[in-house]
Design a protein around this motif. Structure first.
Motif, PDB file in Angstrom:
ATOM      1  N   ASN A 134       0.956  -1.194  -0.028  1.00 56.50           N
ATOM      2  CA  ASN A 134       0.132   0.160   0.006  1.00 56.50           C
ATOM      3  C   ASN A 134       0.828   1.275   0.106  1.00 56.50           C
ATOM      4  OD1 ASN A 134      -2.479  -1.313   0.044  1.00 56.50           O
ATOM      5  ND2 ASN A 134      -2.157  -1.728   2.282  1.00 56.50           N
ATOM      6  N   LEU A 135       2.317   1.077   0.017  1.00 62.54           N
ATOM      7  CA  LEU A 135       2.963   2.200   0.170  1.00 62.54           C
ATOM      8  C   LEU A 135       2.896   2.824  -1.200  1.00 62.54           C
ATOM      9  CD1 LEU A 135       5.861   0.934   2.138  1.00 62.54           C
ATOM     10  CD2 LEU A 135       4.385   2.819   2.897  1.00 62.54           C
ATOM     11  N   ASP A 136       2.918   4.093  -1.569  1.00 62.77           N
ATOM     12  CA  ASP A 136       3.199   4.721  -2.870  1.00 62.77           C
ATOM     13  C   ASP A 136       4.674   4.993  -3.269  1.00 62.77           C
ATOM     14  OD1 ASP A 136       3.833   7.233  -1.561  1.00 62.77           O
ATOM     15  OD2 ASP A 136       1.793   8.091  -1.848  1.00 62.77           O
ATOM     16  N   PHE A 137       4.635   5.462  -4.411  1.00 61.36           N
ATOM     17  CA  PHE A 137       6.126   5.632  -4.882  1.00 61.36           C
ATOM     18  C   PHE A 137       7.080   6.502  -4.041  1.00 61.36           C
ATOM     19  CE2 PHE A 137       9.176   8.624  -7.114  1.00 61.36           C
ATOM     20  CZ  PHE A 137      10.137   7.707  -7.391  1.00 61.36           C
ATOM     21  N   ASP A 138       6.319   7.616  -3.529  1.00 58.29           N
ATOM     22  CA  ASP A 138       6.991   8.855  -2.700  1.00 58.29           C
ATOM     23  C   ASP A 138       7.461   8.077  -1.275  1.00 58.29           C
ATOM     24  OD1 ASP A 138       6.956  10.732  -4.549  1.00 58.29           O
ATOM     25  OD2 ASP A 138       4.988  11.433  -3.910  1.00 58.29           O
ATOM     26  N   ALA A 139       6.300   7.292  -0.843  1.00 56.63           N
ATOM     27  CA  ALA A 139       6.698   6.694   0.495  1.00 56.63           C
ATOM     28  C   ALA A 139       7.839   5.721   0.574  1.00 56.63           C
ATOM     29  CB  ALA A 139       5.413   6.184   1.044  1.00 56.63           C
ATOM     30  N   LEU A 140       7.840   4.800  -0.502  1.00 57.51           N
ATOM     31  CA  LEU A 140       8.958   3.948  -0.711  1.00 57.51           C
ATOM     32  C   LEU A 140      10.166   4.553  -1.082  1.00 57.51           C
ATOM     33  CD1 LEU A 140       7.049   1.154  -2.965  1.00 57.51           C
ATOM     34  CD2 LEU A 140       8.221   0.709  -0.800  1.00 57.51           C
ATOM     35  N   GLU A 141      10.122   5.676  -1.869  1.00 58.31           N
ATOM     36  CA  GLU A 141      11.493   6.554  -1.926  1.00 58.31           C
ATOM     37  C   GLU A 141      11.944   6.986  -0.755  1.00 58.31           C
ATOM     38  OE1 GLU A 141      14.547   8.221  -3.990  1.00 58.31           O
ATOM     39  OE2 GLU A 141      13.608   6.316  -4.281  1.00 58.31           O
ATOM     40  N   HIS A 142      11.110   7.406   0.250  1.00 60.46           N
ATOM     41  CA  HIS A 142      11.374   8.022   1.542  1.00 60.46           C
ATOM     42  C   HIS A 142      11.990   7.062   2.352  1.00 60.46           C
ATOM     43  CE1 HIS A 142      11.592  10.967   4.571  1.00 60.46           C
ATOM     44  NE2 HIS A 142      10.466  10.181   5.342  1.00 60.46           N
ATOM     45  N   ILE A 143      11.499   5.858   2.198  1.00 61.05           N
ATOM     46  CA  ILE A 143      11.904   4.828   3.188  1.00 61.05           C
ATOM     47  C   ILE A 143      13.365   4.434   2.478  1.00 61.05           C
ATOM     48  CG2 ILE A 143      11.620   2.051   3.575  1.00 61.05           C
ATOM     49  CD1 ILE A 143       8.637   2.640   3.594  1.00 61.05           C
ATOM     50  N   ARG A 144      13.705   4.429   1.169  1.00 59.15           N
ATOM     51  CA  ARG A 144      14.811   4.246   0.913  1.00 59.15           C
ATOM     52  C   ARG A 144      15.904   5.165   1.291  1.00 59.15           C
ATOM     53  NH1 ARG A 144      18.558   6.156  -2.943  1.00 59.15           N
ATOM     54  NH2 ARG A 144      16.973   7.825  -3.478  1.00 59.15           N
ATOM     55  N   LEU A 145      15.393   6.473   1.352  1.00 59.80           N
ATOM     56  CA  LEU A 145      16.247   7.462   1.808  1.00 59.80           C
ATOM     57  C   LEU A 145      16.554   7.212   3.567  1.00 59.80           C
ATOM     58  CD1 LEU A 145      15.058  10.575   0.184  1.00 59.80           C
ATOM     59  CD2 LEU A 145      17.051   9.489  -0.473  1.00 59.80           C
ATOM     60  N   LEU A 146      15.656   6.698   4.361  1.00 61.27           N
ATOM     61  CA  LEU A 146      15.947   6.144   5.426  1.00 61.27           C
ATOM     62  C   LEU A 146      17.168   5.390   5.567  1.00 61.27           C
ATOM     63  CD1 LEU A 146      12.314   5.885   7.227  1.00 61.27           C
ATOM     64  CD2 LEU A 146      13.913   7.937   7.344  1.00 61.27           C
ATOM     65  N   SER A 147      17.292   4.462   4.794  1.00 53.85           N
ATOM     66  CA  SER A 147      18.373   3.434   4.664  1.00 53.85           C
ATOM     67  C   SER A 147      19.667   4.204   4.720  1.00 53.85           C
ATOM     68  CB  SER A 147      18.032   2.459   3.824  1.00 53.85           C
ATOM     69  OG  SER A 147      18.389   2.928   2.490  1.00 53.85           O
ATOM     70  N   ASN A 148      19.580   5.633   4.137  1.00 52.85           N
ATOM     71  CA  ASN A 148      21.121   6.304   4.166  1.00 52.85           C
ATOM     72  C   ASN A 148      21.478   6.679   5.591  1.00 52.85           C
ATOM     73  OD1 ASN A 148      21.090   6.096   1.338  1.00 52.85           O
ATOM     74  ND2 ASN A 148      20.096   8.074   0.960  1.00 52.85           N
ATOM     75  N   LEU A 149      20.650   6.642   6.467  1.00 47.40           N
ATOM     76  CA  LEU A 149      21.177   6.922   7.759  1.00 47.40           C
ATOM     77  C   LEU A 149      22.002   5.811   8.414  1.00 47.40           C
ATOM     78  CD1 LEU A 149      17.588   7.725   9.542  1.00 47.40           C
ATOM     79  CD2 LEU A 149      19.543   9.495   8.434  1.00 47.40           C
ATOM     80  N   GLU A 150      23.311   6.233   8.351  1.00 52.75           N
ATOM     81  CA  GLU A 150      24.404   5.338   8.681  1.00 52.75           C
ATOM     82  C   GLU A 150      25.530   5.837   9.520  1.00 52.75           C
ATOM     83  OE1 GLU A 150      25.227   3.430   5.097  1.00 52.75           O
ATOM     84  OE2 GLU A 150      26.005   5.643   4.206  1.00 52.75           O
ATOM     85  N   THR A 151      26.441   4.919  10.154  1.00 52.36           N
ATOM     86  CA  THR A 151      27.665   5.178  10.621  1.00 52.36           C
ATOM     87  C   THR A 151      28.584   4.917   9.755  1.00 52.36           C
ATOM     88  OG1 THR A 151      28.139   3.338  11.826  1.00 52.36           O
ATOM     89  CG2 THR A 151      26.942   5.110  12.909  1.00 52.36           C
ATOM     90  N   ASP A 152      29.899   4.891   9.885  1.00 55.63           N
ATOM     91  CA  ASP A 152      30.982   4.430   9.053  1.00 55.63           C
ATOM     92  C   ASP A 152      30.848   3.194   9.161  1.00 55.63           C
ATOM     93  OD1 ASP A 152      31.952   7.235   8.614  1.00 55.63           O
ATOM     94  OD2 ASP A 152      33.460   7.040  10.028  1.00 55.63           O
ATOM     95  N   LYS A 153      30.386   2.423   9.730  1.00 56.97           N
ATOM     96  CA  LYS A 153      30.373   1.018  10.003  1.00 56.97           C
ATOM     97  C   LYS A 153      29.122   0.119   9.734  1.00 56.97           C
ATOM     98  CE  LYS A 153      34.230   0.826  13.072  1.00 56.97           C
ATOM     99  NZ  LYS A 153      34.890   0.146  14.406  1.00 56.97           N
ATOM    100  N   GLN A 154      28.004   0.903   9.818  1.00 55.05           N
ATOM    101  CA  GLN A 154      26.946   0.013   9.847  1.00 55.05           C
ATOM    102  C   GLN A 154      25.493   0.981   9.557  1.00 55.05           C
ATOM    103  OE1 GLN A 154      26.547  -0.982  14.383  1.00 55.05           O
ATOM    104  NE2 GLN A 154      24.520  -0.979  13.815  1.00 55.05           N
ATOM    105  N   LYS A 155      24.496   0.527   9.152  1.00 52.13           N
ATOM    106  CA  LYS A 155      23.377   1.237   8.926  1.00 52.13           C
ATOM    107  C   LYS A 155      22.617   1.210  10.273  1.00 52.13           C
ATOM    108  CE  LYS A 155      23.104   0.963   4.295  1.00 52.13           C
ATOM    109  NZ  LYS A 155      23.105   2.302   3.424  1.00 52.13           N
ATOM    110  N   LEU A 156      21.955   2.384  10.392  1.00 45.07           N
ATOM    111  CA  LEU A 156      21.260   2.723  11.616  1.00 45.07           C
ATOM    112  C   LEU A 156      19.980   1.828  11.835  1.00 45.07           C
ATOM    113  CD1 LEU A 156      21.765   6.570  12.201  1.00 45.07           C
ATOM    114  CD2 LEU A 156      23.131   4.703  12.820  1.00 45.07           C
TER     115      LEU A 156
END
Length: 269
Positions: A134-156
């Motif tokens: 049920n997620l639309d394109f914008d929401a899925l793209e936003h979730i992808r951007l959340l995966s950019n939250l990270e440290t030098d060693k791991q995803k947050l």
């Protein structure tokens, strides 16, 4: 109504996602192992898909019950029909944070700080989004951007998307190729075979307190499988009504005609 007649402690075929009743068929066990692997190895994005009623949400509950709260903080989103701002607020709330900020950027900064604090405290954070088709394109793209939250060693964040086959169709779209490339663990949950369905029914009867009652004839099993296509939720609906039919006959055996009556009651015969 038939609970005491058959000696059950509780109803065996409720459709609520109770992990206690989870029957781990080979495909369900494989799906659970994929989820465990993705989380343990911090793969970032994990996708679990399957037809309506295949047991995806029950597997999700089982997984959540397994995760040690001393190691993992979890956020479960059951209603993904949210704006980007609402989604961020929902994640923060699930993590026990007070989402006071109003703008998307402020909420994103708050989430980033909250995740970093938990990572520094030795925690891993798992975000599970159910009904992700049920997620639309914008929401899925936003979730992808959340995966950019990270440290030098791991995803947050470890992000698990759970959805119906329509989710697979969405992920094949060209504009979601960046998200698709980040999905390192993907499992498609298949329905039960007839043999697995028989074990599933017996498992649920046993977990509800059944002591060999009632029995199902081979023709009853065959009709249930043909009508349910091996989908656990449909199996539950049919078995519940079939037990009621056997009860009205004061019988310890569910037969073909009990299943036929059940199918007429739920209008799929």
């Amino acid at each position: 109504m038939y609970e005491s007649f058959f000696g059950f402690r509780e109803m065996p075929f409720n459709i609520t996602p109770d992990p206690k009743f989870l029957f781990l068929s080979p495909t369900h066990m494989n799906a659970l192992q994929y989820l465990r692997y993705g989380i343990k190895e911090r793969k970032g994005f994990i996708v679990l898909t399957g037809e309506v009623g295949c047991g995806k949400t029950t597997l999700c509950r089982k997984l959540l019950n397994e995760l040690d709260p001393a190691i993992y903080d979890t956020a479960l989103i059951l209603n993904p029909r949210l704006s980007e701002t609402q989604l961020l607020k929902a994640i923060l709330t699930e993590l026990g944070e007070d989402a006071k900020a109003r703008s998307r950027n402020d909420l994103l900064n708050q989430l980033n700080h909250a995740l970093l604090d938990r990572i520094h405290a030795g925690k891993d954070i798992v975000l599970i989004i159910d009904e992700s088709q049920n997620l639309d394109f914008d929401a899925l793209e936003h979730i992808r951007l959340l995966s950019n939250l990270e440290t030098d060693k791991q995803k947050l964040l470890q992000i698990i998307l759970i959805g119906q086959p329509e989710l697979n169709e969405k992920l094949t779209q060209k504009r979601l190729r960046q998200l698709r490339q980040r999905i390192l663990v993907h499992f498609d949950l298949s329905p039960l075979s007839e043999e697995q369905m028989i074990h599933y029914i017996q498992h649920r009867l046993s977990m509800a307190g059944g002591m060999g009652r009632p029995g199902f004839t081979s023709y009853a099993y065959r009709k249930i499988f043909k009508s349910s296509a091996g989908i656990p939720r449909m199996i539950n609906n049919i078995c519940d009504k079939s037990l009621l039919s056997a009860f009205t006959r004061s019988s310890d055996n569910v037969n073909y005609w009990d299943v036929r009556r059940a199918l007429k009651d739920i209008r799929i015969a």
